[in-house]
Structures are given as C-alpha cells and as structure tokens.
Design an enzyme around this catalytic site. Structure first.
Site, PDB file in Angstrom:
ATOM      1  N   GLY A  67       4.637  11.187   3.035  1.00 22.32           N
ATOM      2  CA  GLY A  67       3.392  11.848   2.618  1.00 22.32           C
ATOM      3  C   GLY A  67       3.169  11.747   1.120  1.00 22.32           C
ATOM      4  O   GLY A  67       2.413  12.513   0.541  1.00 22.32           O
ATOM      5  N   SER A 122       5.788   5.092   3.322  1.00 19.59           N
ATOM      6  CA  SER A 122       6.969   5.324   4.174  1.00 19.59           C
ATOM      7  C   SER A 122       6.672   4.945   5.630  1.00 19.59           C
ATOM      8  O   SER A 122       7.515   4.343   6.298  1.00 19.59           O
ATOM      9  CB  SER A 122       7.415   6.782   4.089  1.00 19.59           C
ATOM     10  OG  SER A 122       6.343   7.632   4.403  1.00 19.59           O
ATOM     11  N   SER A 123       5.472   5.268   6.114  1.00 21.71           N
ATOM     12  CA  SER A 123       5.172   4.969   7.526  1.00 21.71           C
ATOM     13  C   SER A 123       5.108   3.462   7.754  1.00 21.71           C
ATOM     14  O   SER A 123       5.602   2.955   8.770  1.00 21.71           O
ATOM     15  CB  SER A 123       3.876   5.651   7.973  1.00 21.71           C
ATOM     16  OG  SER A 123       2.809   5.251   7.158  1.00 21.71           O
ATOM     17  N   ALA A 124       4.530   2.729   6.780  1.00 16.86           N
ATOM     18  CA  ALA A 124       4.468   1.266   6.925  1.00 16.86           C
ATOM     19  C   ALA A 124       5.880   0.680   6.902  1.00 16.86           C
ATOM     20  O   ALA A 124       6.218  -0.190   7.715  1.00 16.86           O
ATOM     21  CB  ALA A 124       3.627   0.661   5.809  1.00 16.86           C
ATOM     22  N   ALA A 125       6.725   1.175   6.000  1.00 10.74           N
ATOM     23  CA  ALA A 125       8.088   0.640   5.889  1.00 10.74           C
ATOM     24  C   ALA A 125       8.874   0.915   7.175  1.00 10.74           C
ATOM     25  O   ALA A 125       9.587   0.037   7.678  1.00 10.74           O
ATOM     26  CB  ALA A 125       8.797   1.261   4.680  1.00 10.74           C
ATOM     27  N   PRO A 139      10.104   9.057  -0.060  1.00 11.99           N
ATOM     28  CA  PRO A 139       9.574  10.363   0.346  1.00 11.99           C
ATOM     29  C   PRO A 139       8.356  10.184   1.250  1.00 11.99           C
ATOM     30  O   PRO A 139       7.591   9.232   1.064  1.00 11.99           O
ATOM     31  CB  PRO A 139       9.177  11.030  -0.974  1.00 11.99           C
ATOM     32  CG  PRO A 139       9.180   9.959  -2.006  1.00 11.99           C
ATOM     33  CD  PRO A 139       9.999   8.810  -1.498  1.00 11.99           C
ATOM     34  N   GLY A 195       2.272   8.827  -0.465  1.00 14.68           N
ATOM     35  CA  GLY A 195       1.460   7.666  -0.825  1.00 14.68           C
ATOM     36  C   GLY A 195       2.313   6.455  -1.148  1.00 14.68           C
ATOM     37  O   GLY A 195       1.856   5.514  -1.790  1.00 14.68           O
ATOM     38  N   ASP A 204      -0.646  -1.746   3.198  1.00 13.47           N
ATOM     39  CA  ASP A 204       0.726  -1.209   3.170  1.00 13.47           C
ATOM     40  C   ASP A 204       1.695  -2.083   3.964  1.00 13.47           C
ATOM     41  O   ASP A 204       2.802  -2.391   3.510  1.00 13.47           O
ATOM     42  CB  ASP A 204       0.780   0.189   3.806  1.00 13.47           C
ATOM     43  CG  ASP A 204       0.144   1.250   2.935  1.00 13.47           C
ATOM     44  OD1 ASP A 204      -0.626   0.884   2.037  1.00 13.47           O
ATOM     45  OD2 ASP A 204       0.414   2.440   3.174  1.00 13.47           O
TER      46      ASP A 204
HETATM   47  O1  PMV Z   1      -1.351   7.020   1.273  1.00 13.08           O
HETATM   48  P1  PMV Z   1      -0.891   5.689   1.721  1.00 13.08           P
HETATM   49  O2  PMV Z   1       0.388   5.241   1.148  1.00 13.08           O
HETATM   50  O3  PMV Z   1      -0.887   5.555   3.210  1.00 13.08           O
HETATM   51  O4  PMV Z   1      -1.970   4.638   1.175  1.00 13.08           O
HETATM   52  C1  PMV Z   1      -3.256   4.663   1.683  1.00 13.08           C
HETATM   53  C2  PMV Z   1      -4.125   3.626   1.044  1.00 13.08           C
HETATM   54  C3  PMV Z   1      -5.588   3.717   1.490  1.00 13.08           C
HETATM   55  O5  PMV Z   1      -6.271   2.663   0.839  1.00 13.08           O
HETATM   56  C4  PMV Z   1      -6.204   5.037   1.065  1.00 13.08           C
HETATM   57  C5  PMV Z   1      -5.736   3.580   3.000  1.00 13.08           C
HETATM   58  C6  PMV Z   1      -5.443   2.197   3.540  1.00 13.08           C
HETATM   59  O6  PMV Z   1      -5.275   2.105   4.759  1.00 13.08           O
HETATM   60  O7  PMV Z   1      -5.429   1.214   2.778  1.00 13.08           O
END
Ligand code: PMV
Length: 327
Positions: A114, A119-122, A112, A116, A163
C-alpha cells in the site's frame, strides 16, 4: 519439487495516473523484492504464507476460493493486508496452469504494501514465474508481463501495465503503451529517497476517483493529463542529458499536477515539503497517492533528506535494480 522466483518492486518518477489514460511514464525497479517459493504438499489445499505481513491463507484447490487464516491456519476476519492473497490466487488459477495437487507457497516480502511501490505487481510476477518454473513450462518475459497485467486488472478492476512491466524487466525505463519499457541509457546517479506514510493508499479506489473527476470535468482534466505527458517527455530528455536541476523542477511540477487530480493528502504533502526543505531538488507522490509514498530526488543531500523524513514518518533510500524477475 520446489521452485522459486523473485521480482522487484518499482517507484514511478513521472507519469502515474496519466499512464492509465495512455500517456508515457518513467519508473525504476527498486532493490526490494518479492521472493516466492512453491513446494509440493501432501495436503489437498494450497497454503500461502507471507510472514512479513503476518498474512496466511488457504486456497481451495477445486473451487479456487481463498480464506484468510492465522499462522495456525485457523479462520480470521479479512484485513487490508489479506487482500494481497487475491493476486496470488488469480496468478495460480490462470488458464496456463492445471493445478492437481496441494502446494505450500511462501512469500518473502521486502516491499511495504500500500506504499505505491508495486508490491502487488512484484508478488504477481514472482508467483507466476515460480509457478511456470514449478510446472516446468516455458516462459518468456513478454508473456509473463502480459499475464501479470491481466491478474492486476482482474483484482483491481483498472490498472496500467506499468508496474508489472517494470517488475518483469527491471531497470530504469521510459514506458509507453505501444513499446513497453524502453531502458533509459544514462550514467547519471539517481539518489532517491522514498518516504512513506503510515496510511496505505488504495490504488483501485484512487484511480476510480480520478476517473470520476475526469468524467465530470473533461475540459480541465484532459489538458492536465496532456501536460503530465509533456512533463514526462521533457524529464526523459533531462535524464538522457544529465540535467539534475531540470529533473527536480519537473518532479515538482508533476507534484502540482497530481495534487490537482485530488490524489494528495496532508501527510503526503507534509513529506513532499519536508524533503524539499531538507535539500531535495525534486519531490512528489509516487504511485497512486491517497496515502502511500513520496519520492525525493536529492543529489548530494541523500543523508539529510533521509534523516528528516525518518524523523517525520518512514523512509529509505532506493537503489535502482537492473535485474527484473529471476527464476
Ligand atoms: O500505487 P501503485 O504502486 O499501484 O501505482 C499506481 C500507478 C497508477 O498510475 C496510479 C495506476 C496504474 O495502474 O498505472
């Protein structure tokens, strides 16, 4: 010509936000992936389809500009979901590649957005790996992780390499900025449930808010970040020695510290307490917060916690993926 690559999402157990300030973190790659397929096209542009999100986009091969489209490739107004196209565009237009013909790109997304869950990294890691594969260029995991982090920085303005590193290497890791992902050698079962709110979090915005808070109150926020580091380091020991109760306690302490950074919301807080009431021994926000997800550690109570969270919002159990990117 056709090439394919996949990369997993991630869940952070300890150290989000603190990791942006050089602190360590503990995270797992999860059994939900982004799968990117690239195919040569007879047209002059790059067509991108992400069917699970109903996101379609056209990238101009010469200018590199993206326009969100509908499924018939007619113009639409950009939405929160179409923002994901930026990662694909920046990955394709990295200095490494010299795109000189049209492409059809398809992304199957099991994560899913947004929420956390990376998903964007993957998507970024899988797009880069598929493009290297398509161009038949050599690629190392180290180079891939570095390039993917650069893409995240360009799109988000601020991002730690956490990520993209976890998505690249997979597994259950203790992450430091100096050493990257160090695999945690443990036979411990990690029964984890993710509960996600229907409100997506905006990582860039939440990270910027924490930055402001730390600049306004450095003598208060810096010690909180230091304490997060201590929590992460003690959690690493507890994981290596198999101390379930301590892991749970440390997650709950971490949640309190995240709350003090202003990244909690009513909905997240509700899920955190529902999980604990249903038997989780630790529960906390995972990822940036401000919306998105919580993670609950629930030895012996996975089903109860899952059912409770599903009755309130969305939830699913996660299994650690030992596999990172594949192509
Ligand atoms: O919300 P996500 O899955 O992009 O995780 C962010 C994690 C943070 O530590 C808040 C930001 C980061 O770049 O590490």
């Amino acid at each position: 010509m056709k090439a394919r690559a996949s990369a997993p999402g991630k869940a952070i157990l300890f150290g989000e936000h603190a990791v942006v300030y050089g602190k360590p973190a503990i995270a797992v790659a999860v059994n939900r992936k982004a799968i990117v397929t690239i195919q040569e096209s007879t047209e002059d542009d790059i067509k991108v389809k992400i069917p699970e999100l109903e996101v379609y986009g056209l990238i101009d091969l010469v200018k590199g500009t993206i326009s969100p489209k509908d499924e018939n490739f007619s113009d639409v107004t950009p939405t929160y979901n179409t923002g994901i196209l930026d990662y694909i565009q920046h990955a394709l237009f990295s200095d490494e590649f010299n795109l000189d013909h049209g492409l059809d790109i398809n992304v199957d997304l099991e994560i899913p957005i947004g929420a956390g869950l990376g998903s964007s990294a993957a998507i970024t890691v899988a797009t880069l790996a598929a493009t290297f594969n398509y161009a038949q260029q050599e690629l190392t995991l180290e180079k891939l992780a570095q390039m993917a982090h650069k893409v995240e920085l360009k799109v988000q303005g601020s991002a730690s390499p956490l990520d993209t590193t976890i998505s690249t290497y997979g597994g259950f890791s203790y992450f430091t900025h100096k050493q990257g992902a160090i695999k945690l050698e443990t036979n411990m079962e990690m029964p984890l449930v993710v509960g996600y709110t229907s409100k997506p979090g905006n990582t860039g915005k939440v990270v910027a808010n924490v930055r402001k808070l730390s600049e306004n109150h450095p003598t208060i926020i810096n010690p909180i970040l230091d304490t997060m580091e201590t929590v992460t380091n003690q959690a690493r020991e507890a994981i290596l020695t198999g101390e379930e109760k301590k892991i749970g306690e440390l997650m709950n302490i971490n949640q309190g510290l995240l709350d003090s950074l202003g990244v909690n919301t009513l909905e997240l807080s509700n899920l955190v307490y529902e999980a604990r009431n249903a038997g989780a021994i630790g529960s906390k926000i995972t990822g940036a917060g401000g919306g998105g997800s919580i993670i609950a550690y629930c030895p012996g109570r996975t089903q109860e916690v899952l059912e409770k969270l599903q009755s309130v919002e969305n939830a699913f159990p996660i299994t650690i993926s030992s596999e990172g990117v594949t192509w």
